[in-house]
Design a protein around this motif. Sequence first.
Motif, PDB file in Angstrom:
ATOM      1  N   THR A 189     -59.268  -5.956  30.119  1.00 42.99           N
ATOM      2  CA  THR A 189     -60.347  -5.554  29.234  1.00 42.99           C
ATOM      3  C   THR A 189     -61.256  -4.895  30.263  1.00 42.99           C
ATOM      4  N   GLN A 190     -61.123  -4.747  31.603  1.00 38.29           N
ATOM      5  CA  GLN A 190     -62.021  -3.831  32.154  1.00 38.29           C
ATOM      6  C   GLN A 190     -61.209  -2.823  33.178  1.00 38.29           C
ATOM      7  N   ALA A 205     -58.977   3.104  31.197  1.00 42.60           N
ATOM      8  CA  ALA A 205     -57.657   2.967  30.195  1.00 42.60           C
ATOM      9  C   ALA A 205     -56.476   3.668  30.748  1.00 42.60           C
ATOM     10  N   ASN A 219     -57.653  -6.553  24.618  1.00 40.24           N
ATOM     11  CA  ASN A 219     -58.973  -5.998  24.212  1.00 40.24           C
ATOM     12  C   ASN A 219     -59.526  -6.359  22.744  1.00 40.24           C
ATOM     13  N   ARG A 248     -63.420  -5.818  22.245  1.00 39.35           N
ATOM     14  CA  ARG A 248     -63.593  -4.441  22.900  1.00 39.35           C
ATOM     15  C   ARG A 248     -62.901  -3.291  22.187  1.00 39.35           C
ATOM     16  N   ARG A 307     -62.806   0.324  23.655  1.00 37.15           N
ATOM     17  CA  ARG A 307     -61.718   0.491  24.799  1.00 37.15           C
ATOM     18  C   ARG A 307     -60.345   0.684  24.070  1.00 37.15           C
ATOM     19  N   GLU A 365     -60.119   4.231  23.597  1.00 33.45           N
ATOM     20  CA  GLU A 365     -60.109   5.212  24.661  1.00 33.45           C
ATOM     21  C   GLU A 365     -58.613   5.000  25.136  1.00 33.45           C
TER      22      GLU A 365
END
Length: 455
Positions: free
Chosen positions: A20-21, A24, A314, A319, A322, A325
């Motif tokens: 999640t961080q 990508a 995600n 998110r 993301r 992405e």
Amino acid sequence: MSNNRVKCFGMEKGMTNDMTQGKAMKLLVSFMLPVLAGNIFQQFYNVVDSVIVGQFLGEDALAAVGSTGSVVFLVWGLVSGLTSGFSVVIAQQFGAKNWKGMKHYESVSILLCIGIAILMTIVLFLTIDPILQMMNTDLTIYEDTRGYLSVLFNGISITFIFNILAGMLRALGDSKTPLIFLVISSIINIVLDIVFIVNVKLGVAGAAYATLIAQFVSAVLCVVHIIRKYDILKLSKKEIEFSFKSAKRLLAVGVPMGLQFSITAIGTMIVQASLNTLGTAYIAGFAGAGKIQNITTQAFPSLGVAMATYVGQNYGAGRIDRIKEGVKASIVINLCFSILSMIIIYGLGTQLMNIFTSDGNVEMIQHGVRYLHIAVWFYIPLGFIYIYRNTLQGLGDGFVPMMGGVFELIGRAVAIAILAPIFHYDGICMSDPIAWIMALIPLIPVYYWRMGKLK
């Protein structure tokens, strides 16, 4: 977040991969490469099965093993789809940092796998002969084909165990550990192939025994690794529980994914049935080409596994930006690997087909190369299938990916019904590309509709 959750996550942070961080592209590539290496090793020992069978047992034995490909894909695809669906739900819980919920779904997943494995073993045992008869299996290879499938079907529980354990590890972002275990099992498989086929003289069934034993070793290694390294996945006696409501949620994702694989497999069985009427040279050539294609296209399912975990985490974390992405990054990755596959097929296709025959059977080699030269031009849409299908699965949507499988089945059936009678073998070769394009019809529009709705 409670202190218990913080402590639990901190304890496991070094052994999991929070997707999640971070960028990508970097996350997807770093996750998919171990999966890709593991899949290639898995396909490699499938190729070794065929090479050893072809070299030591002859063309008929190779045709027997090759003719089982669609049936094995039907069964193992169902197992893979079910366990992948269960893993998506676990990944969503991991992304939401809901450790209690994650363990609960882990427990229900394991119990479901046990029950389904028992049921499938019984059903497959009772239907093996009708399946082979329906596929127009040549009488010269019937007994070898039946013996090979019987061994694999009796070991379906081993396939379930490995897939669900590897799926749980990947749900937590760990794609490297399953790779290591697959490498070990690949080596074991190769050694046992030689022992059972060349030394013990078990025939075609020896290849099946080697595959199951190697897979069993992988499953045991997964169990030991989880016990030693993943406290977050350890279940106490109190945590081993079954819930019909949770089982319903798992099956809502897993069953459509499993059926999607099975529907695709039914399409390949239709193709195989048509192919079986042409003779063993066509069957063996098509089978050998299939083994090569399974290796050259492994980047696509590997990217799909990465996307399912990435999107699942995600989505659980909310998110949505993301997810978009990740899809854009995966399209670039797909294009790169499609071009690489084309270079390999046109540069080494004939040489690769030559390894499946001991007497340089020119006709068999030509048939295999012909299929590869037709299919390779459609690898880009094949890669798109895994991107959009696994993205939707990561969102918890099992129905639309299954419908993609239905469209794929329609494409193959139409190609066999219309093109095969006109163009014969070339028509059969076109069935895969047509199916891949058809599969995208529901997947791409629904993905963009879902993204707009989530936004």
